[in-house]
Design a protein around this motif. Structure first.
Motif, PDB file in Angstrom:
ATOM      1  N   HIS A   1     -41.879   0.916  11.107  1.00  0.00           N
ATOM      2  CA  HIS A   1     -41.836   2.002  12.093  1.00  0.00           C
ATOM      3  C   HIS A   1     -40.410   2.508  12.269  1.00  0.00           C
ATOM      4  CE1 HIS A   1     -43.574   4.284  15.445  1.00  0.00           C
ATOM      5  NE2 HIS A   1     -42.420   4.074  16.053  1.00  0.00           N
ATOM      6  N   ALA A   2     -39.460   1.597  12.340  1.00  0.00           N
ATOM      7  CA  ALA A   2     -38.066   1.993  12.517  1.00  0.00           C
ATOM      8  C   ALA A   2     -37.554   2.773  11.311  1.00  0.00           C
ATOM      9  CB  ALA A   2     -37.207   0.752  12.740  1.00  0.00           C
ATOM     10  N   ALA A   3     -37.945   2.347  10.110  1.00  0.00           N
ATOM     11  CA  ALA A   3     -37.490   3.032   8.904  1.00  0.00           C
ATOM     12  C   ALA A   3     -38.040   4.449   8.824  1.00  0.00           C
ATOM     13  CB  ALA A   3     -37.903   2.239   7.666  1.00  0.00           C
ATOM     14  N   ARG A   4     -39.259   4.658   9.337  1.00  0.00           N
ATOM     15  CA  ARG A   4     -39.882   5.986   9.286  1.00  0.00           C
ATOM     16  C   ARG A   4     -39.533   6.845  10.490  1.00  0.00           C
ATOM     17  NH1 ARG A   4     -44.768   5.985  10.073  1.00  0.00           N
ATOM     18  NH2 ARG A   4     -45.167   3.801  10.593  1.00  0.00           N
ATOM     19  N   HIS A   5     -39.097   6.212  11.589  1.00  0.00           N
ATOM     20  CA  HIS A   5     -38.733   6.942  12.813  1.00  0.00           C
ATOM     21  C   HIS A   5     -37.364   6.446  13.294  1.00  0.00           C
ATOM     22  CE1 HIS A   5     -42.942   8.327  13.118  1.00  0.00           C
ATOM     23  NE2 HIS A   5     -43.269   7.086  12.833  1.00  0.00           N
ATOM     24  N   PRO A   6     -36.333   6.610  12.483  1.00  0.00           N
ATOM     25  CA  PRO A   6     -35.038   6.006  12.821  1.00  0.00           C
ATOM     26  C   PRO A   6     -34.446   6.486  14.135  1.00  0.00           C
ATOM     27  CG  PRO A   6     -34.814   7.596  11.020  1.00  0.00           C
ATOM     28  CD  PRO A   6     -36.276   7.387  11.231  1.00  0.00           C
ATOM     29  N   GLY A   7     -34.765   7.708  14.546  1.00  0.00           N
ATOM     30  CA  GLY A   7     -34.223   8.202  15.801  1.00  0.00           C
ATOM     31  C   GLY A   7     -34.909   7.670  17.032  1.00  0.00           C
ATOM     32  N   ARG A   8     -36.017   6.949  16.832  1.00  0.00           N
ATOM     33  CA  ARG A   8     -36.822   6.464  17.957  1.00  0.00           C
ATOM     34  C   ARG A   8     -36.425   5.057  18.385  1.00  0.00           C
ATOM     35  NH1 ARG A   8     -43.253   6.872  17.227  1.00  0.00           N
ATOM     36  NH2 ARG A   8     -43.021   8.849  18.363  1.00  0.00           N
ATOM     37  N   VAL A   9     -35.694   4.332  17.534  1.00  0.00           N
ATOM     38  CA  VAL A   9     -35.461   2.895  17.758  1.00  0.00           C
ATOM     39  C   VAL A   9     -33.993   2.639  18.081  1.00  0.00           C
ATOM     40  CG1 VAL A   9     -35.566   0.604  16.701  1.00  0.00           C
ATOM     41  CG2 VAL A   9     -37.369   2.291  16.235  1.00  0.00           C
ATOM     42  N   ARG A  10     -33.740   1.980  19.219  1.00  0.00           N
ATOM     43  CA  ARG A  10     -32.364   1.687  19.632  1.00  0.00           C
ATOM     44  C   ARG A  10     -31.975   0.234  19.365  1.00  0.00           C
ATOM     45  NH1 ARG A  10     -31.942   2.791  25.941  1.00  0.00           N
ATOM     46  NH2 ARG A  10     -29.801   2.220  25.481  1.00  0.00           N
ATOM     47  N   GLY A  11     -32.945  -0.624  19.087  1.00  0.00           N
ATOM     48  CA  GLY A  11     -32.666  -2.025  18.783  1.00  0.00           C
ATOM     49  C   GLY A  11     -33.903  -2.698  18.241  1.00  0.00           C
ATOM     50  N   LEU A  12     -33.706  -3.796  17.481  1.00  0.00           N
ATOM     51  CA  LEU A  12     -34.845  -4.452  16.838  1.00  0.00           C
ATOM     52  C   LEU A  12     -34.603  -5.958  16.772  1.00  0.00           C
ATOM     53  CD1 LEU A  12     -36.564  -3.002  13.662  1.00  0.00           C
ATOM     54  CD2 LEU A  12     -36.586  -5.426  14.201  1.00  0.00           C
ATOM     55  N   ALA A  13     -35.512  -6.725  17.369  1.00  0.00           N
ATOM     56  CA  ALA A  13     -35.447  -8.185  17.340  1.00  0.00           C
ATOM     57  C   ALA A  13     -36.665  -8.724  16.594  1.00  0.00           C
ATOM     58  CB  ALA A  13     -35.396  -8.750  18.756  1.00  0.00           C
ATOM     59  N   PHE A  14     -36.484  -9.815  15.860  1.00  0.00           N
ATOM     60  CA  PHE A  14     -37.589 -10.310  15.047  1.00  0.00           C
ATOM     61  C   PHE A  14     -37.449 -11.800  14.780  1.00  0.00           C
ATOM     62  CE2 PHE A  14     -34.166  -8.913  12.317  1.00  0.00           C
ATOM     63  CZ  PHE A  14     -34.116  -9.831  11.271  1.00  0.00           C
ATOM     64  N   PHE A  15     -38.583 -12.406  14.443  1.00  0.00           N
ATOM     65  CA  PHE A  15     -38.600 -13.812  14.036  1.00  0.00           C
ATOM     66  C   PHE A  15     -39.879 -14.094  13.263  1.00  0.00           C
ATOM     67  CE2 PHE A  15     -40.483 -13.538  18.225  1.00  0.00           C
ATOM     68  CZ  PHE A  15     -41.556 -14.421  18.232  1.00  0.00           C
ATOM     69  N   GLU A  16     -39.779 -15.031  12.340  1.00  0.00           N
ATOM     70  CA  GLU A  16     -40.931 -15.495  11.558  1.00  0.00           C
ATOM     71  C   GLU A  16     -41.752 -14.330  11.000  1.00  0.00           C
ATOM     72  OE1 GLU A  16     -42.119 -18.789  10.496  1.00  0.00           O
ATOM     73  OE2 GLU A  16     -39.952 -18.628  10.690  1.00  0.00           O
ATOM     74  N   THR A  17     -41.068 -13.436  10.293  1.00  0.00           N
ATOM     75  CA  THR A  17     -41.718 -12.236   9.794  1.00  0.00           C
ATOM     76  C   THR A  17     -41.399 -12.018   8.320  1.00  0.00           C
ATOM     77  OG1 THR A  17     -42.098  -9.891  10.271  1.00  0.00           O
ATOM     78  CG2 THR A  17     -39.833 -10.688  10.473  1.00  0.00           C
ATOM     79  N   ILE A  18     -41.859 -10.898   7.793  1.00  0.00           N
ATOM     80  CA  ILE A  18     -41.711 -10.585   6.376  1.00  0.00           C
ATOM     81  C   ILE A  18     -40.503  -9.681   6.211  1.00  0.00           C
ATOM     82  CG2 ILE A  18     -42.832  -9.503   4.379  1.00  0.00           C
ATOM     83  CD1 ILE A  18     -45.501 -10.225   6.124  1.00  0.00           C
ATOM     84  N   VAL A  19     -39.386 -10.265   5.823  1.00  0.00           N
ATOM     85  CA  VAL A  19     -38.150  -9.498   5.731  1.00  0.00           C
ATOM     86  C   VAL A  19     -37.944  -8.882   4.352  1.00  0.00           C
ATOM     87  CG1 VAL A  19     -36.986 -10.778   7.562  1.00  0.00           C
ATOM     88  CG2 VAL A  19     -36.810 -11.588   5.201  1.00  0.00           C
ATOM     89  N   LYS A  20     -38.660  -9.380   3.333  1.00  0.00           N
ATOM     90  CA  LYS A  20     -38.506  -8.840   1.987  1.00  0.00           C
ATOM     91  C   LYS A  20     -39.711  -9.222   1.145  1.00  0.00           C
ATOM     92  CE  LYS A  20     -36.007 -12.721  -0.149  1.00  0.00           C
ATOM     93  NZ  LYS A  20     -36.834 -12.852  -1.376  1.00  0.00           N
ATOM     94  N   PRO A  21     -39.923  -8.501   0.010  1.00  0.00           N
ATOM     95  CA  PRO A  21     -40.970  -8.958  -0.906  1.00  0.00           C
ATOM     96  C   PRO A  21     -40.651 -10.380  -1.369  1.00  0.00           C
ATOM     97  CG  PRO A  21     -40.196  -6.760  -1.506  1.00  0.00           C
ATOM     98  CD  PRO A  21     -39.243  -7.287  -0.473  1.00  0.00           C
ATOM     99  N   MET A  22     -41.683 -11.195  -1.512  1.00  0.00           N
ATOM    100  CA  MET A  22     -41.458 -12.604  -1.804  1.00  0.00           C
ATOM    101  C   MET A  22     -41.989 -13.003  -3.176  1.00  0.00           C
ATOM    102  SD  MET A  22     -42.292 -14.358   1.893  1.00  0.00           S
ATOM    103  CE  MET A  22     -43.773 -13.410   2.151  1.00  0.00           C
ATOM    104  N   ALA A  23     -41.362 -14.017  -3.720  1.00  0.00           N
ATOM    105  CA  ALA A  23     -41.895 -14.694  -4.899  1.00  0.00           C
ATOM    106  C   ALA A  23     -42.751 -15.861  -4.417  1.00  0.00           C
ATOM    107  CB  ALA A  23     -40.754 -15.195  -5.786  1.00  0.00           C
ATOM    108  N   TRP A  24     -43.645 -16.306  -5.294  1.00  0.00           N
ATOM    109  CA  TRP A  24     -44.524 -17.398  -4.883  1.00  0.00           C
ATOM    110  C   TRP A  24     -43.739 -18.638  -4.487  1.00  0.00           C
ATOM    111  CZ3 TRP A  24     -49.564 -17.228  -3.712  1.00  0.00           C
ATOM    112  CH2 TRP A  24     -50.283 -16.104  -4.116  1.00  0.00           C
ATOM    113  N   ASP A  25     -42.597 -18.876  -5.158  1.00  0.00           N
ATOM    114  CA  ASP A  25     -41.840 -20.090  -4.832  1.00  0.00           C
ATOM    115  C   ASP A  25     -41.014 -19.943  -3.557  1.00  0.00           C
ATOM    116  OD1 ASP A  25     -39.833 -18.474  -5.773  1.00  0.00           O
ATOM    117  OD2 ASP A  25     -39.338 -19.698  -7.522  1.00  0.00           O
ATOM    118  N   ASP A  26     -41.076 -18.769  -2.908  1.00  0.00           N
ATOM    119  CA  ASP A  26     -40.489 -18.653  -1.572  1.00  0.00           C
ATOM    120  C   ASP A  26     -41.340 -19.387  -0.534  1.00  0.00           C
ATOM    121  OD1 ASP A  26     -38.228 -17.123  -2.193  1.00  0.00           O
ATOM    122  OD2 ASP A  26     -39.361 -15.254  -2.114  1.00  0.00           O
TER     123      ASP A  26
END
Length: 278
Positions: free
Chosen positions: A94-119
């Motif tokens: 959402h932030a990447a598609r609406h950059p002007g709408r987001v003033r801050g972003l907090a996250f945990f235990e999420t998908i930060v990048k495409p993964m390999a199976w051995d991740d």
């Protein structure tokens, strides 16, 4: 009126809390009371919690579209996003598609990048392979409700109470009602698949790397084999995400807001104050 059900309290800067699979806004019940000031909103994603279950595929794009409509219906702008699990991925997207709408972003235990199976841990990789196997995945997630039960008894350091487990199970009483859960479980971006979602993850990774003016917070945990963001993934985040604060919050399972709600709220509140986000 927005389609998505949501919980709301307070006033001021909108702070939106996005849950993951197979959760709901119920997962934030012990976090929100300790965050402090702000208009705190926690929606149930489409097909989950108390939101409706339309006849859709429950792809990432479907979830993002319904979430966009919810933001528009409530006229939310200049928001802080807080995301866990798939909720974090939706927040990034959402932030990447609406950059002007987001003033801050907090996250945990999420998908930060495409993964390999051995991740993934060997156990998590084996489970993901089974879930993606036609027939086997349906048996695991639709025929039984073990995926949901295990999330809140094994994906946490301390199993939730019977009453709270009943709340998590309530939206999914039948195999048909559990279709959104299976769809989410099959979309984890592993080994280059699903390709369309991998492209969206790569797009939000470019935003995360370039959004130097948007403060970001990563909350990390330790002590459980169910964790998605360990030392290696944390290191990747520090090297590839701009304007990032990283704070360790103690021992927890993947559904960390069940194990460490006050720590999550305390560190989130401190970060909001530190960067003048409310």
């Amino acid at each position: 009126m927005p389609v998505l059900h949501h919980e709301e309290t307070g006033s001021g800067t909108p702070i939106v809390f996005l849950h993951g699979n197979p959760g709901s806004s119920h997962g934030w019940r012990h976090v929100l009371p300790h965050v402090g000031g702000g208009r705190l909103l926690a929606p149930d994603l489409i097909g989950m919690g108390r939101s409706p279950k339309p006849d859709i595929g429950y792809t990432f794009a479907d979830h993002a579209r319904y979430l966009d409509d919810w933001f528009d219906a409530l006229e939310l702008d200049d928001v802080v996003l807080v995301g866990h699990d798939w909720g974090g991925a939706l927040a990034f997207d959402h932030a990447a598609r609406h950059p002007g709408r987001v003033r801050g972003l907090a996250f945990f235990e999420t998908i930060v990048k495409p993964m390999a199976w051995d991740d993934l841990s060997p156990q998590a990789a084996e489970r993901s392979r089974k879930i993606r196997t036609p027939g086997v995945g349906e048996e695991m997630v639709l025929t039984q409700d073990l995926f949901i039960r295990q999330a809140f008894t094994g994906g946490v350091r301390t199993p939730v109470s019977d009453d709270d487990l009943a709340v998590y199970l309530a939206p999914f009483p039948t195999p048909e009602s559990r279709r959104p859960v299976l769809a989410w479980a099959r979309q984890l971006p592993l080994g280059g698949e699903p390709a369309g979602l991998v492209e969206r993850v790569e797009a939000y990774d470019r935003w995360l790397a370039g959004a130097t003016g948007v403060p970001k917070l990563l909350l990390t945990f330790e002590g459980s084999p169910t964790l998605l963001i360990g030392e290696a993934m944390t290191k990747w985040c520090t090297e590839n995400i701009a304007a990032l604060d990283v704070v360790a919050c103690g021992e927890a399972g993947h559904h960390a807001q069940e194990d460490r709600p006050k720590e999550i709220a305390t560190e989130l509140s401190a970060w909001l104050n530190r960067h003048g986000l409310r």
